[in-house]
Design an enzyme around this catalytic site. Structure first.
Site, PDB file in Angstrom:
ATOM      1  CE  LYS A   1      -0.656   0.897   4.792  1.00 48.62           C
ATOM      2  NZ  LYS A   1      -0.514   2.443   5.133  1.00 48.62           N
ATOM      3  CB  THR A   2       3.936   1.839   1.834  1.00 47.62           C
ATOM      4  OG1 THR A   2       3.420   1.748   3.532  1.00 47.62           O
ATOM      5  CG2 THR A   2       4.790   3.949   1.814  1.00 47.62           C
TER       6      THR A   2
ATOM      7  CD  GLN B   1      -3.511  -4.791   8.292  1.00 49.04           C
ATOM      8  OE1 GLN B   1      -2.441  -4.570   8.806  1.00 49.04           O
ATOM      9  NE2 GLN B   1      -3.769  -4.662   6.412  1.00 49.04           N
TER      10      GLN B   1
ATOM     11  NE  ARG C   1       2.102  -7.597  11.229  1.00 50.86           N
ATOM     12  CZ  ARG C   1       1.936  -7.192  10.323  1.00 50.86           C
ATOM     13  NH1 ARG C   1       1.947  -5.326   9.906  1.00 50.86           N
ATOM     14  NH2 ARG C   1       0.384  -6.983   9.627  1.00 50.86           N
TER      15      ARG C   1
END
Length: 732
Positions: free
Chosen positions: A32-33, A250, A596
């Site tokens: 997404k970044t 999330q 993670r």
């Protein structure tokens, strides 16, 4: 044209789409970044949008800095970079320009958490209230809740009625608000609340900012609260483009105001809205991802998406079930040691847990194995005592507010006691001046104390003059005042080597700021660091990182251990009592924890009686929700279930009283659970690597109960644990 050849089809769509309202549902590890930064670069480089018209809001300084760096690399050196900042930094900018319309000066003070506590300590003293009766955190929550609900002090008194405890809180609220006004200070909550109020009250100010940012982007949209959403909608207005990125799966911060309904209902609030789902995960292996998917799909309130990945692996999720928390910790430590010996760096491994208190047994296990570790999210750099002291000296040069004065007047010690401070404080209230203005303009004392005050004033005035002249670099001025004030000498005398290193690090930070922004002032640096509550520290050494799942949001590790996966712990007791809504939030938290991990995920739990839960611990329902094709179960298993956890009943009512140890699963199980289960006899002397010499009281089922000297007392240790040896063997 920016190069989008490396993007998948959905990512390309998200970057190039020209819809006014866009909702990007970005799954964990879906890039997404990268999409967000390329979207901003696309607007500037391909669409010709002036950078000054583009705003990107993030929720941490780390994320903002990362986005800025990525965008800079995509643009020419001469092209200006759009405004990218946290929502609080944005509000500071807006208020610095326009808060005068509300009767406030532009150089207002931004209060951090420590400043808030300093004000409340004054109130505790004035009202003669015991901090054990009404805690500071409860009052801070009370104040924050009243402000967010737009409850005035007068209304707070009305609501309190005749309840004495509530009336005292209302008095604290009144004192706090009045001190803020006197100091011209805003706390973090105020930054957003006051900006929203200003926009609602002064249409011309809102129109100005509506006209400034035509393309608004919001990252981590699932984490915003109602007040932040109101600010964003006001900035967007009716004409501007609003591009939001987030993942309902999330949403894990409802306890601090985040509302999953905001991202879920976005397409209803902004029409016509287009939704694009980023569902290819680039982080985790297929087993980890499919295991996480099989858990989160049990949530009903979500946007349907199944993450997929091309990263195939035969390594399943490993679930280790132990007889108790000490054995769970020992197994984790031994497994980490084994992985490290096989070439895995400690820093590539993390241990996550639901709550901070759970780290106790894990830390002991790591210490026994001499494994280096760090608690991530401990005291942050800019919250450390010596750093705050040093910054308050700079605040004395800048604005000399009461909060800074109270912090540094006796650091290093100058013989200024409570009585002296009370005298100054009382005089300041009488004259309407700051405490520093009082000691600068009046002689309140005699003899040595007055000399102390005069020397302090002379020091501050000298540096105020140097700062005003603007000929000395900020970091040089900082170095000199640390020397002349005696602060650095105090640390040196006390051999506070770590604190001295932190002051050096702060000097480097100031120097770096000066080099990057040569035209900036001391005031601007102080405004910047007041927002550094989430500043990240670089960890170059090789440590295993321990942290809560909440702290792990946004991070990734090669290997992840998630401990204490028991009902009542994860999901926690409070969430279980909250019913369906609470369980869904905990399940989202488990989903974040699982995702993670990049290459290997371990899940552990401990049996036995829990004094916190006041019952025997049972395996978390989230473990049972993992598709059996993607998980292996080892350690202590139910006799009736053996290894077939897919058909085993792990309901909240199941019991662990009839467990056995499967010793053939992994070498590590043999090591801990005892190929030498009966090797110790009652009365035998043993030596432990940490606890020293001890005497065996009993040894049953591979568990030795041993009495060690003070302060350790009686410990239960796996008989086959490598840290435990017979004293007779040590002699040989």
């Amino acid at each position: 044209m920016i190069d989008v050849t490396g993007l998948n089809n959905n990512q390309k769509d998200a970057v190039l789409a020209d819809d006014r309202y866009l909702r990007i549902i970005a799954g964990a590890g879906s890039g997404k970044t990268r999409v967000l930064t390329m979207r901003v670069a696309h607007l500037v480089l391909d669409e010709g949008i002036p950078a000054r018209q583009i705003l990107a809001i993030t929720f941490t300084n780390k994320a903002a800095n990362e986005m800025k760096e990525r965008i800079r690399k995509m643009m020419d050196s001469e092209t200006s970079v759009p405004w990218i900042s946290t929502i609080h930094s944005l509000c500071v900018r807006i208020l610095r320009e326009d808060i005068q319309c509300m009767g406030w000066p532009r150089n207002f003070t931004v209060m951090d958490a420590e400043d808030q506590k300093t004000v409340l300590r004054e109130a505790y003293k004035i009202f003669n209230v015991d901090g054990n009766t009404i805690t500071m955190n409860s009052i801070l929550d009370y104040i924050a809740n009243n402000k967010s609900a737009d409850i005035t002090v007068e209304r707070a008194y009305e609501i309190a009625g005749t309840f004495s405890g509530e009336k005292i809180k209302a008095k604290f609220y009144e004192y706090y608000v009045n001190r803020q006004k006197a100091l011209y200070a805003l706390d973090f909550d105020d930054l957003i609340l006051v900006t929203v109020k200003m926009f609602k009250t002064y249409r011309e100010v809102l129109n100005k900012w509506n006209g400034r940012f035509h393309y608004i982007h919001v990252d981590e949209f699932q984490d915003i609260d109602k007040v932040q959403y109101k600010l964003i909608t006001l900035l967007a207005g009716n004409e501007n483009s609003l591009y939001v990125v987030g993942d309902p799966d999330q949403t894990i911060y409802t306890w601090r105001g985040a509302d999953v309904n905001i991202i879920m209902n976005y397409e209803k609030d902004f029409k016509p809205c287009r939704t694009i789902v980023l569902n290819e995960n680039y982080r985790s292996t297929d087993c980890i991802l499919n295991g996480a998917n099989s858990v989160i799909k049990n949530n009903q309130h979500r946007v349907e998406k199944d993450l997929f990945t091309s990263r195939q692996s035969k390594e399943k999720i490993t679930h280790y079930s132990s007889a108790g928390d000490e054995y769970e910790a020992a197994w984790i430590a031994a497994k980490i040691k084994e992985l490290h010996q096989n070439g895995k760096a400690y820093k590539d491994m993390a241990i996550l847990y639901r709550s901070n208190y759970l780290s106790r047994s894990i830390e002991k296990g790591l210490l026994d194995e001499r494994i280096p570790y760090v608690i991530y999210g401990g005291v942050r750099f800019f919250e450390r005592q010596e750093v705050k002291d040093a910054l308050c000296y700079l605040r004395m040069i800048s604005i000399a507010d009461d909060l800074a004065f109270q912090r540094v007047i006796n650091r290093p010690k100058r013989g200024v006691g409570n009585k002296t401070m009370d005298t100054i404080s009382a005089r300041a209230r009488e004259t309407g001046q700051s405490m520093y203005e009082v000691i600068r303009s009046e002689k309140l004392f005699s003899g040595r104390m007055q000399q102390t005050m005069d020397s302090f004033v002379a020091l501050i005035e000298r540096y105020k003059k140097i700062a005003a002249e603007g000929n000395t670099e900020i970091y040089r001025m900082f170095e000199h005042i640390m020397e002349e004030s005696g602060y650095k000498g105090m640390l040196t005398e006390n051999k506070e080597l770590e604190r001295i290193e932190n002051i050096k690090e702060l000097t480097d930070d100031i120097k770096e700021f000066s080099e990057n922004y040569p035209e900036s002032t001391l005031d601007e640096y102080l405004q910047l660091v007041s927002l550094y509550g989430d500043r990240d520290e670089t960890m170059n050494s090789d440590y295993v990182q321990l942290m809560t799942v909440h702290a792990a949001k946004g991070l990734e590790f090669d290997t992840v251990f998630i401990s204490d996966m028991s009902d009542g712990i994860f999901p926690n007791e409070r969430a279980m009592a909250d019913g369906h809504k609470g369980i869904e939030e905990e399940r989202r938290l488990a989903y974040v924890a699982f995702t993670r991990a990049k290459n290997k995920l371990f899940i552990t739990d401990a049996g036995g009686f829990s004094y916190i839960l006041q019952r025997v611990r049972t395996v978390s329902r989230f473990v049972n929700e993992i598709d059996p094709d993607f998980i292996e179960h080892i350690g202590a298993v139910e006799r009736t279930a053996k290894r077939d956890f897919g058909s085993a009943s792990f309901s909240a009512g199941s019991s662990r009283s009839n467990i056995q140890f499967d010793l053939n699963e992994k070498p590590i199980s043999d090591q801990l659970m005892g190929t030498a289960a009966q090797r110790f006899t009652k009365g035998e002397q043993v030596i432990h690597s940490k606890f020293g010499e001890g005497i065996v009281l009993s040894c049953k089922a591979g568990i030795a109960e041993i009495a060690f000297p003070y302060p350790y007392g009686v410990k239960k240790i796996a008989a086959g644990h490598p840290t435990l040896k017979k004293k007779s063997e040590m002699k040989n």
